[in-house]
Design a protein around this motif. Structure first.
Motif, PDB file in Angstrom:
ATOM      1  N   UNK A 194       0.735  -1.353  -0.045  1.00  0.00           N
ATOM      2  CA  UNK A 194      -0.085   0.073  -0.034  1.00  0.00           C
ATOM      3  C   UNK A 194       0.973   1.142  -0.076  1.00  0.00           C
ATOM      4  N   UNK A 195       0.393   2.051  -0.745  1.00  0.00           N
ATOM      5  CA  UNK A 195       1.085   3.361  -0.796  1.00  0.00           C
ATOM      6  C   UNK A 195       0.507   4.402   0.461  1.00  0.00           C
ATOM      7  N   UNK A 196       1.039   4.839   1.185  1.00  0.00           N
ATOM      8  CA  UNK A 196       0.406   5.952   2.028  1.00  0.00           C
ATOM      9  C   UNK A 196       1.034   7.395   2.060  1.00  0.00           C
TER      10      UNK A 196
ATOM     11  N   UNK B 242      -2.248  10.442  -8.805  1.00  0.00           N
ATOM     12  CA  UNK B 242      -1.380  10.432  -9.794  1.00  0.00           C
ATOM     13  C   UNK B 242      -0.087   9.862  -9.483  1.00  0.00           C
ATOM     14  N   UNK B 243       0.210  10.319  -8.273  1.00  0.00           N
ATOM     15  CA  UNK B 243       1.645   9.908  -7.450  1.00  0.00           C
ATOM     16  C   UNK B 243       1.480   8.173  -7.376  1.00  0.00           C
ATOM     17  N   UNK B 244       0.401   7.705  -6.747  1.00  0.00           N
ATOM     18  CA  UNK B 244       0.120   6.211  -6.533  1.00  0.00           C
ATOM     19  C   UNK B 244       0.165   5.512  -8.035  1.00  0.00           C
ATOM     20  N   UNK B 245      -0.518   6.033  -8.858  1.00  0.00           N
ATOM     21  CA  UNK B 245      -0.635   5.315 -10.145  1.00  0.00           C
ATOM     22  C   UNK B 245       0.834   5.298 -11.005  1.00  0.00           C
ATOM     23  N   UNK B 246       1.687   6.501 -10.894  1.00  0.00           N
ATOM     24  CA  UNK B 246       2.928   6.341 -11.486  1.00  0.00           C
ATOM     25  C   UNK B 246       3.863   5.251 -11.003  1.00  0.00           C
ATOM     26  N   UNK B 247       3.586   5.443  -9.498  1.00  0.00           N
ATOM     27  CA  UNK B 247       4.719   4.308  -8.823  1.00  0.00           C
ATOM     28  C   UNK B 247       4.221   3.344  -9.298  1.00  0.00           C
TER      29      UNK B 247
END
Length: 177
Positions: A67-69, A142-147
């Motif tokens: 998970x990205x937090x 956008x940060x989540x999807x790019x990572x």
């Protein structure tokens, strides 16, 4: 001052300190992100209990998988100025304390996967990023999807796993369907 911190995590324990920059004794001045039974607790402290912001996510996160937090703070000294994004989605939070009246700065090092001599992190952490500005929901998404997609797109289409293909489909459906 406004700031944002993002980190990818895959916890395996029920109580973990994701990261901290907090005094181990006394007023406990500083900042910490704690994973507790699926919920995130974020503390921004000048003097514990008397002058602090403490929020928790309302809904538990899945313990399975990465998970990205992202924790974003606008510098207002109010709990309303702190937002938590999990996997690019703005998570509703409970405000436990909203009494921050002073600074949370201290001379402690940033500890990744540890609070102090006690609470550590069990699992995996990756890709820590720190910004000197608050991010909004659009940027967090956008940060989540790019990572998430960066590594998948580096793999040729015929060698992608079913999970990788599902991630690409999720992205396409979220953006274009």
């Amino acid at each position: 001052h406004p700031w944002s911190i993002g980190i990818w995590m895959r916890p395996t324990g029920s109580l973990n300190c994701v990261l901290s920059k907090i005094d181990p004794t006394g007023d406990r001045r500083g900042f910490e992100i704690v994973w507790q039974k699926g919920q995130l607790q974020i503390n921004l402290v000048n003097r514990w209990v008397a002058s602090a912001i403490e929020i928790t996510t309302k809904d538990p996160m899945s313990k399975a998988g990465w998970h990205q937090v992202i924790v974003s703070y606008d510098g207002s000294r109010n709990a309303a100025g702190m937002r938590v994004f999990v996997d690019g989605v703005d998570e509703p939070t409970n405000v436990v304390r909203d009494t921050l009246a002073g600074l949370a700065e201290n001379s402690q090092p940033l500890r990744i996967g540890r609070r102090d001599n006690g609470l550590g992190f069990y699992g995996h952490l990756d890709e820590l990023r720190i910004y000197r500005r608050a991010v909004d929901g659009k940027e967090a998404n956008a940060w989540f999807w790019s990572d998430r997609l960066r590594g998948i797109l580096a793999v040729t289409a015929d060698k992608r796993t079913a999970i990788q293909k599902d991630a690409l489909l999720d992205y396409y459906v979220a953006r274009h369907a």
